[in-house]
Design an enzyme around this catalytic site. Structure first.
Site: not given
Ligand SMILES: NC(=O)c1ccc[n+]([C@@H]2O[C@H](COP(=O)([O-])OP(=O)(O)OC[C@H]3O[C@@H](n4cnc5c(N)ncnc54)[C@H](OP(=O)(O)O)[C@@H]3O)[C@@H](O)[C@H]2O)c1
Length: 285
Positions: A54, A59, A88, A121
């Site tokens: 994704d 990004y 997106k 988005h």
């Molecule tokens: N559509 C939208 O508006 C929107 C908005 C936000 C996000 N997204 C999508 O959703 C995806 C996920 O959301 P997100 O990146 O905001 O947050 P998330 O996946 O909830 O959390 C990511 C964070 O958690 C850490 N992490 C990941 N796995 C872990 C584990 N097993 N143990 C401990 N820490 C862990 C990562 O650090 P490290 O990388 O250092 O491991 C990073 O700091 C995004 O990457 C994006 O593709 C979409």
């Protein structure tokens, strides 16, 4: 009807409303800068068995995501069709011609000739309906396998559906134990819209939660694994982000255990409508 028994490994996928199979677990790459870190994370994930990636135009890492995909395909011998790639259209590009052009730009940066899923988005008022017509055109022409939206509340979906000829196949929204989106999930289930969780780990903010920590230790799993397993068991696709190989692996190791009814009851009680990102009714970008 999909149940979590249909979801038994990292390649498990179920058909969206149009029959296109979307994997339940994927890698997110929000905030991963263009360059080796993004390419390596994507490559690592696919080599480990992830099939869904994704990204988004905003990004600013589509070029590296594409490079990682190509490296992984070369290393694994997989065909492009084995993957499910999402991007997106950004708010500034919401418009008919603008959105069509943005799609071409994303494809060019990714080095792909189609996307599996293209999303609006954010629901920018006055703009998302015309952008949806562009997505419908791309879909009708077979340029994209599935189309959907992101950050749409029920009222945005209702508004869009007044004019849409294609019902969005996916709504990707912030969703985690503190923001469980029950009304949206019920609405989407009735209309065949797959809900996909962004920030499933609340960007790390849930990892010390005492309820989740207790469930994790009872199951011999990490808190991240409990949350991702919960997503799958409630029928929500999920895209945790990590750039570290061991966490990419940890986040995918959620298929060998099940949460109990009591675990579900405890997690259900955690919902308090708390967001890590903006409310789609009140964003200023
Ligand atoms: N559509 C939208 O508006 C929107 C908005 C936000 C996000 N997204 C999508 O959703 C995806 C996920 O959301 P997100 O990146 O905001 O947050 P998330 O996946 O909830 O959390 C990511 C964070 O958690 C850490 N992490 C990941 N796995 C872990 C584990 N097993 N143990 C401990 N820490 C862990 C990562 O650090 P490290 O990388 O250092 O491991 C990073 O700091 C995004 O990457 C994006 O593709 C979409």
């Amino acid at each position: 009807m999909t149940t979590h028994t249909d979801i038994y490994n990292l390649q498990s996928a179920s058909p969206l409303a149009n029959g296109v199979r979307m994997p339940w677990l994927g890698l997110g790459v929000f905030k991963v800068p263009e360059g080796a870190e993004a390419a390596n994370a994507v490559k690592e994930a696919i080599v480990q068995g992830y099939r869904s990636i994704d990204t988004a135009a905003i990004y600013d890492n589509e070029t590296s995501v594409g490079a990682g995909i190509r490296e992984a395909l070369a290393e694994t011998g997989l065909a492009r069709e084995a993957l499910f790639v999402t991007s997106k259209v950004w708010n500034a590009d919401l418009g008919y011609g603008e959105t069509l052009a943005a799609y071409e730009t994303s494809l060019r940066k990714l080095g792909l000739d189609y996307l599996d899923l293209y999303l609006i988005h954010w629901p920018v008022e006055g703009k998302y309906k015309v952008a949806w017509r562009a997505l419908e055109k791309l879909y009708a022409e077979g340029r994209v396998k599935a189309i959907g939206v992101s950050n749409f509340h029920v009222h945005h979906l209702e508004d869009l559906l007044q004019e849409a000829t294609v019902v969005p196949m996916v709504d990707q929204v912030e969703l985690h134990p503190r923001l469980q989106q029950p009304e949206l999930r019920a609405y989407a289930a009735e209309r065949g819209i797959r809900i996909e969780a962004w920030s499933p780990l609340m960007q790390g903010g849930l990892l010390d939660d005492p309820t989740l920590t207790a469930i994790a230790s009872r199951n011999g799993k990490s808190v991240a694994q409990v949350i991702l397993r919960w997503d799958l068991e409630i029928g929500v696709a999920t895209i945790p982000k990590s750039t570290r190989a061991h966490r990419i692996a940890e986040n995918a190791d959620v298929f060998g255990f099940s949460l109990t009814e009591e675990d579900h009851r405890l997690i259900a009680a955690m919902d308090r409508g708390e967001r890590v990102g903006p409310d789609p009714d009140n964003f200023d970008f």
